[in-house]
Design an enzyme around this catalytic site. Structure first.
Site, PDB file in Angstrom:
ATOM      1  N   HIS A 222       0.818  -1.208   0.000  1.00  0.00           N
ATOM      2  CA  HIS A 222       0.000   0.000   0.000  1.00  0.00           C
ATOM      3  C   HIS A 222       0.860   1.270   0.000  1.00  0.00           C
ATOM      4  O   HIS A 222       0.340   2.382  -0.152  1.00  0.00           O
ATOM      5  CB  HIS A 222      -0.923  -0.001   1.219  1.00  0.00           C
ATOM      6  CG  HIS A 222      -2.247   0.652   0.979  1.00  0.00           C
ATOM      7  ND1 HIS A 222      -2.439   1.627   0.028  1.00  0.00           N
ATOM      8  CD2 HIS A 222      -3.448   0.471   1.567  1.00  0.00           C
ATOM      9  CE1 HIS A 222      -3.694   2.024   0.042  1.00  0.00           C
ATOM     10  NE2 HIS A 222      -4.344   1.331   0.966  1.00  0.00           N
TER      11      HIS A 222
ATOM     12  N   ASP B 106      -2.293   2.213  -4.503  1.00  0.00           N
ATOM     13  CA  ASP B 106      -3.524   2.620  -3.814  1.00  0.00           C
ATOM     14  C   ASP B 106      -4.601   1.560  -3.987  1.00  0.00           C
ATOM     15  O   ASP B 106      -4.574   0.769  -4.935  1.00  0.00           O
ATOM     16  CB  ASP B 106      -4.026   3.956  -4.365  1.00  0.00           C
ATOM     17  CG  ASP B 106      -3.064   5.098  -4.072  1.00  0.00           C
ATOM     18  OD1 ASP B 106      -2.387   5.039  -3.029  1.00  0.00           O
ATOM     19  OD2 ASP B 106      -2.987   6.033  -4.893  1.00  0.00           O
TER      20      ASP B 106
END
Length: 456
Positions: A430, A434
């Site tokens: 992450h 995204d």
């Protein structure tokens, strides 16, 4: 002049290797270029050839030993040649091995053989050479209990050997109980054969610390009685690498995941058509091809983090996780975005065969940009895979199962039908990917798998 054989370095990340088999015995002739020993690294089991000709005068590490790279493992020379100078001290080495040993441990001064080890205060930090620690581990000795004869109580191999020689004789079962129960042997007299300490002796001195027969421990007097306990097994080089990489991945990545179910009807139809043409294509090959296409659409999923930078790849190299005895390896299919489905199938079959035969080279399992891990063949519905560093994503593939799904017909009516469905789980870093981008990647992947004509 005699030559030292050292543990070779195979791969940039290799720190140690396991000697699995010596192909020559001490005293046998060795020819340069002929097979000398087999070793296991964190990924491979390979055969190493001798670099010089001569007689194998001394094997310094038997099969099963884990040896740091560049450390001496054998000596080759002329028959009857005096090699005592090479074997003097705690680390027999030349060249790079000398340098490695000097970096690994402080210099050890020679002391008279009869010198008593220096006493060590309780809680004092223990300094010991690699070979001393190895010998201690082999003999089940706590290195802190061994007095060191070197400067600042530095423990060398000779100290461990002397400690082992003075240890009281003990039966294997009693030794296991001592190890698991933390029992001190001080003051315990052995009543077994030749004065060996038995479980009965341990129970008499420290009954609370020794399992009773009712708890599953057998005594030497009743060998037929059920014995249950614990068993300790050293990790293989491969298992150590898996452990190290997985911990590194979980600690370095901001790993999260998305799941998606895929209707595999059209993918199954594609495979059937290839089969009719005599071309063997697996479902995993189709999924790898779909991933390769999707990764070109989403280069961030094919990238990785390097400090404060994001490194993008112009190529797609997809690793396919393969289970082998003792662990898991990830051979890489290079240029998966340009070799096509049949090219992926051919390369995958080649890699799997090489992996299971232990014939992969360093290049075969390095350089991946994305990984596919499938457990569908083990009847696993779905699972979460851990990212294979330095990559930023991995796709976990479950089994294809007949599943009731709702579809809308041409008249707009909903119908429940049975379709072959596969569950996918994308684990991603992450820090650079995204959630929305990961979801769009899965959508693109779904589109390719449900419309495979787009990726052929």
């Amino acid at each position: 002049m005699a030559s030292i054989v050292i543990m070779p370095k195979q791969g940039l990340m290799m720190e140690e290797g396991t000697l699995t088999n010596w192909l020559k015995k001490e005293g046998e002739e060795v020819a340069a270029g002929s097979p000398l020993f087999e070793m296991e690294t964190d990924k491979l089991t390979i055969t190493m050839d001798a670099e010089v000709s001569g007689t194998l005068l001394k094997i310094l590490h038997p099969a099963g030993d884990v040896v740091p790279i560049t450390m001496p493992i054998a000596v080759i020379g002329a028959p009857g040649e005096d090699i005592s100078a090479l074997l003097g001290g705690d680390t027999a080495s030349t060249g790079s091995a000398d340098e490695a040993a000097s970096e690994a441990a402080p210099a050890v001064a020679e002391v008279p053989a009869g010198s008593a080890p220096s006493p060590r205060a309780s809680g004092e930090k223990v300094y010991a050479s690699p070979r001393a620690r190895l010998r201690a581990e082999e003999n089940g000795v706590d290195i802190a209990a061994v007095g060191g004869t070197g400067p600042d109580r530095f423990v060398i191999e000779r100290d461990v050997n002397a400690f082992v020689a003075n240890k009281p004789a003990i039966t294997p079962l009693a030794a296991n109980m001592v190890k698991s129960g933390g029992i001190s042997l001080d003051g315990i007299a052995g009543t077994g054969f030749n004065g060996k300490i038995t479980t009965a002796d341990l129970h008499r001195v420290s009954p609370a610390a020794v399992p009773t027969a009712a708890e599953g421990a057998a005594s030497e007097a009743n060998p037929g009685q059920l014995t249950r306990g614990v068993r300790r097994e050293n990790m293989s080089g491969m298992r150590k690498a898996i452990s190290r990489n997985m911990l590194e991945s979980k600690s370095a990545n901001a790993q999260t995941n998305h799941r998606m179910s895929i209707d595999m009807t059209e993918a199954m139809s594609l495979r059937t058509k290839y089969k009719a043409l005599g071309i063997k294509i697996s479902y995993n090959d189709i999924i790898v091809r779909a991933c390769a296409k999707a990764l070109k659409n989403f280069p961030i999923v094919n990238a990785f983090v390097d400090g404060g930078s994001i490194v993008y790849h112009d190529y797609v190299n997809i690793g396919t996780a393969v289970s082998v005895p003792g662990g898991l390896i990830v051979p890489v299919i290079r240029d998966a975005d340009i070799i096509g489905l049949t090219g992926i199938a051919d390369k995958s079959a080649e890699m799997i065969e090489k992996a299971r035969d232990g014939k992969l080279t360093d290049r075969d399992y390095h350089g991946g940009t994305f990984t596919v891990s499938s457990l569908g063949m083990f009847d696993v519905d779905d699972f979460v895979a851990i990212i294979n560093p330095p990559e930023s994503a991995i796709l976990a593939v479950g089994k294809i199962a007949k599943t009731p799904v709702v579809i809308t017909d041409a008249e707009g009516e909903d119908q429940v039908v049975v379709r072959p469905v596969c569950n996918l789980c994308l684990s991603y870093d992450h820090r650079i990917i995204d959630g929305a981008e990961a979801a769009r990647f899965l959508q693109k992947l779904k589109g390719y798998l449900q419309n495979p004509i787009l990726m052929v």
